[in-house]
Write a protein that holds these residues in place. Structure first.
Motif, PDB file in Angstrom:
ATOM      1  N   LEU A  15       0.829  -1.198   0.000  1.00  0.00           N
ATOM      2  CA  LEU A  15       0.000   0.000   0.000  1.00  0.00           C
ATOM      3  C   LEU A  15       0.872   1.260   0.000  1.00  0.00           C
ATOM      4  O   LEU A  15       2.029   1.235   0.426  1.00  0.00           O
ATOM      5  CB  LEU A  15      -0.911   0.004   1.224  1.00  0.00           C
ATOM      6  N   GLY A  16       0.287   2.357  -0.447  1.00  0.00           N
ATOM      7  CA  GLY A  16       1.004   3.616  -0.475  1.00  0.00           C
ATOM      8  C   GLY A  16       1.296   4.182   0.899  1.00  0.00           C
ATOM      9  O   GLY A  16       2.164   5.050   1.048  1.00  0.00           O
ATOM     10  N   ASP A  17       0.592   3.701   1.912  1.00  0.00           N
ATOM     11  CA  ASP A  17       0.820   4.125   3.298  1.00  0.00           C
ATOM     12  C   ASP A  17       0.119   3.121   4.199  1.00  0.00           C
ATOM     13  O   ASP A  17      -0.685   2.297   3.733  1.00  0.00           O
ATOM     14  CB  ASP A  17       0.263   5.535   3.532  1.00  0.00           C
TER      15      ASP A  17
ATOM     16  N   GLU B 283       7.053  -4.113   9.413  1.00  0.00           N
ATOM     17  CA  GLU B 283       7.823  -2.984   9.903  1.00  0.00           C
ATOM     18  C   GLU B 283       8.511  -2.279   8.739  1.00  0.00           C
ATOM     19  O   GLU B 283       8.764  -2.880   7.683  1.00  0.00           O
ATOM     20  CB  GLU B 283       8.866  -3.449  10.919  1.00  0.00           C
ATOM     21  N   ALA B 284       8.809  -1.002   8.909  1.00  0.00           N
ATOM     22  CA  ALA B 284       9.483  -0.238   7.866  1.00  0.00           C
ATOM     23  C   ALA B 284      10.793  -0.923   7.478  1.00  0.00           C
ATOM     24  O   ALA B 284      11.567  -1.328   8.354  1.00  0.00           O
ATOM     25  CB  ALA B 284       9.750   1.183   8.350  1.00  0.00           C
TER      26      ALA B 284
ATOM     27  N   GLN C  32      -7.577  -3.292  12.130  1.00  0.00           N
ATOM     28  CA  GLN C  32      -6.152  -3.604  12.074  1.00  0.00           C
ATOM     29  C   GLN C  32      -5.432  -2.715  11.060  1.00  0.00           C
ATOM     30  O   GLN C  32      -5.878  -2.574   9.917  1.00  0.00           O
ATOM     31  CB  GLN C  32      -5.942  -5.077  11.700  1.00  0.00           C
ATOM     32  N   THR C  33      -4.332  -2.107  11.479  1.00  0.00           N
ATOM     33  CA  THR C  33      -3.494  -1.323  10.569  1.00  0.00           C
ATOM     34  C   THR C  33      -2.642  -2.271   9.744  1.00  0.00           C
ATOM     35  O   THR C  33      -2.013  -3.196  10.287  1.00  0.00           O
ATOM     36  CB  THR C  33      -2.587  -0.364  11.350  1.00  0.00           C
TER      37      THR C  33
END
Length: 337
Positions: free
Chosen positions: A237-239, A269-270, A310-311
């Protein structure tokens, strides 16, 4: 795996920011006497027709300026379809053999409107020699977001196609607070990462704007003959966001649409990556249970979406057993809150 879709070292990782499908446009040029600047952004591969001529000379599928008789150079200004960080270029001189430029350079700017005579251009690619009849893949070292580029060719000649590969920088200010955003969309920074198969058409099509124009404008796998029970595609996803609603569009797929699909999600995670070796080991959460699909139809889901609290960062679409999907849209409430 047999695959008709070809990728280069940029297209396999980045989006063509200048794509006409995203709104890319050739705005102006110093000269296009032999062939129009608009050809540069044609999404189809350049062709050569041996005996085709116009009243100005040999017809060429690209942008071609006349022969210069001074010490100058020619240029063309391109508005990117999506602002972004540029990582590389494909200066494609296919079929330009005795009339290709000797070298090129590229400048960029970031503007709300269009460039004019007062625009300050920044060089992002120093003057570099290019080969005739070739895909010249050129690295760009810049971490800024750009909206326009200027391709300079020295001293003159023709370029068939130009692709500007990079990472989309979405304009989040365009959206209202709390407005669901299609974070899967290419123009919002969505990016397909992996798929089991894309024999007939590339996975990027799934995230393009609008509805598919025909059956070739989607993601389609070959017919399965045993082995795994489904085909799949993973997108980033874009964010980060929480899914609110989903659309699965099988436009134009009539005798070859999937029988059913599922949708799953995960938050990474990033810096973490999804690879073919770890894709099945991730903690995928169900978003939509296995659900039938129909031919040539927009399928919309809201109440059916699970884990809406949920994110997530990535989506996995599974199609059973194979077939084609035109578009996937995943509207989310952006952010972790």
């Amino acid at each position: 795996m047999a695959n008709k879709v070809e990728y280069n070292r940029f297209s396999s990782r980045y989006t063509d920011l200048a794509s006409r499908r995203l709104g890319g446009q050739a705005l102006s040029c110093s000269d296009d006497f032999f062939a129009e600047m608009e050809n540069l952004l044609n999404p189809d591969p350049a062709v050569f027709i041996e005996d085709k001529y116009t009243h100005r000379g040999k017809w060429m599928d690209g942008w071609e300026s006349r022969r210069r008789r001074d010490s100058g150079y020619d240029w063309c200004i391109i508005k990117l379809g999506a602002p972004g960080v540029i990582k590389g270029l494909d200066v494609d001189t296919s079929h330009f053999l005795g009339n290709a430029p000797k070298s090129v350079s590229v400048e960029a700017c970031s503007l709300q409107g269009d460039p004019d005579e007062s625009t300050q251009w920044v060089e992002i690619l120093a003057r570099t020699e290019v080969e005739p009849g070739s895909h010249n893949l050129l690295d760009v070292n810049s971490d800024k977001t750009w909206t326009h580029i200027r391709l300079n060719i020295f001293p003159d000649g023709g370029v068939a196609r130009l692709k500007v590969y990079g990472e989309v920088t979405p304009d989040w200010d365009w959206y209202l607070p709390g407005e669901p955003i299609d974070l899967a969309a290419i123009v919002n920074g969505g990016r397909p990462l992996l798929c089991s198969d894309m024999f007939f058409s590339p996975m990027e099509n799934l995230l393009m704007p609008g509805r598919g124009k025909d059956m070739g404008d989607g993601w389609e796998t070959k017919r399965r003959r045993g082995g795994r029970d489904c085909d799949w595609l993973v997108l980033k996803l874009g964010d980060l966001g929480k899914v609110a609603k989903v659309e699965v569009d099988t436009a134009h797929f009539k005798g070859n649409f999937p029988a059913s699909f599922t949708l799953e999600a995960v938050k990474l995670e990033a810096g973490a990556e999804v690879t073919e070796s770890n894709v099945d080991e991730l903690n995928w959460l169900p978003l939509i249970e296995q659900t039938p699909l129909h031919a040539d139809r927009q399928h919309r889901f809201m109440k059916e979406v699970k884990n809406q609290d949920q994110t997530i960062s990535h989506i996995r679409l599974k199609i059973f057993p194979d077939g084609g999907v035109s578009r996937l849209k995943v509207w989310c409430l952006r952010g972790q809150a």
